[in-house]
Design a protein around this motif. Structure first.
Motif: not given
Length: 389
Positions: A162-170
């Motif tokens: 449930n982690v929002a895509p716009d809260h994620l960095d690779v």
């Protein structure tokens, strides 16, 4: 003059391991930037355990003694973070990440999590793992940012936690190629007498060295195999090598603090893992210009060797930067071993490895970390920091 601001980092300990090593690398790589920004940096270790890695001297290190307890960890870490009052806290590993989120809400700082493993694969079964997955699902979405170590880890966090895509960095792990080359030049006296290939990692089921032994026995390759690592599968793997009739060709050399001279003298590198977060050993081998065979496990190998994610393979496939094999597929790995036994193919993939390694430099890592932390600390002055090289 700008007032000094505190920032914090948190990890379970600095015991031997990839996450612990990357934490210390991060702090070293970011030193000039933090000093230029007049940031006072704290590193909180949850557990009082022997340290295999050393954090830079400029860091204020605080060692707690939580004994692996989340409850005790919350109490002790909250007390320290309340006193530090950081602008943000960047944490590594699941326990530290969950505590980071819980304490951030109470103290009032930004929680930035770094997920180092493919979470679904890491917590693969049993009641304890089920509870851990549920806790991740409840806590990670509440973080300010989550840094995934690979695209595969990012996809897993979105799909299953449930982690929002716009809260994620690779952000891929950093590698100092010049330093690896210097360490690789150090002399060692216990190399195999015959030409050899190499595999490294903990001797545990997830690393699946059993598959490598099966494939070696089935292949036409005549090289010896050197395995660096220790773990609870050592006895079983030695017995398997004997049963396959290759015991005289397989060398179990244990853990080496400096594995690079062994990598340097190997013909090529093989990884047959069932699961990874981001396989440091693959990129480190590539930094030394070693051709690579890897299984297409979650996550990392496909991204490194093909530049693509997701990617499905069957058996053995040639990719732009290495040989990618189906997981748990003996015939595929054996075919890849045979493929790299060809001098032309070995030379081609060795060159491609060295080329690909440039994409994982310290400079790229540093700039990506700055991009993550600047929005979390918007009042910092504009940076005049110019990264080296």
């Amino acid at each position: 003059m700008q007032q000094t601001t505190n920032v914090a980092f948190m990890i379970n300990s600095l015991e031997g391991g990839g996450a612990e090593r990357v934490m210390c690398k991060l702090l070293a790589i970011m030193e000039a930037y933090f000093k230029e920004q007049q940031l006072s940096v704290y590193l909180i270790l949850l557990d009082d355990l022997p340290e295999a890695h050393r954090c830079p001297d400029y860091v204020n290190k605080i060692t707690l003694d939580t004994q692996g307890s989340l409850v005790k960890g919350y109490q002790l870490a909250k007390q320290k973070l309340d006193a530090i009052n950081p602008q943000f806290c960047i944490s590594f590993l699941t326990r530290s990440n969950m505590l980071n989120v819980a304490i951030a809400r109470q103290v009032g700082f930004q929680a930035i999590l770094s997920e180092r493993v493919n979470t679904s694969s890491h917590f693969s079964g049993g009641l304890k793992d089920t509870i851990s997955k549920w806790m991740v699902k409840m806590s990670y979405p509440r973080a300010q940012r989550v840094i995934a170590v690979s695209e595969g880890v990012r996809a897993d966090l979105i799909a299953n936690f449930n982690v929002a895509p716009d809260h994620l960095d690779v952000i891929y792990n950093p590698y100092d190629i010049a330093q690896i080359e210097r360490l690789a030049a150090e002399p060692v006296t216990d190399l195999p007498a015959k030409p050899f290939i190499i595999g490294t990692g903990r001797l545990v089921k997830n690393k699946n060295f059993s598959l490598l032994l099966e494939a070696l026995a089935q292949s036409t390759l005549t090289d010896d195999l050197l395995i660096l690592g220790q773990g609870d599968q050592l006895t079983a793997l030695k017995a398997q090598a004997a049963a396959l009739g290759i015991a005289d060709r397989v060398h179990f050399a244990g853990f080496r603090e400096n594995p690079y001279p062994y990598l340097k003298h190997a013909r090529f590198f093989v990884s047959t893992s069932n699961a990874e977060g981001f396989p440091n050993a693959i990129v480190e081998a590539m930094c030394l210009g070693k051709a690579v065979i890897a299984t297409n496990c979650e996550s990392g190998p496909a991204e490194i060797l093909s530049g693509q994610y997701p990617l499905q393979v069957s058996g053995f496939t040639e990719q732009p930067y290495g040989c990618l094999c189906e997981t748990n597929h003996v015939e595929g790995v054996a075919a890849a071993l045979n493929h790299l036994d060809n001098a032309d193919q070995l030379a081609r993939y060795s060159a491609q490895s060295a080329l690909r390694a440039q994409d994982f430099s310290n400079a790229i890592f540093r700039e990506k970390i700055i991009q993550v932390i600047n929005p979390a600390a918007g009042q910092y002055k504009e940076s005049h920091y110019v990264p080296a090289g």
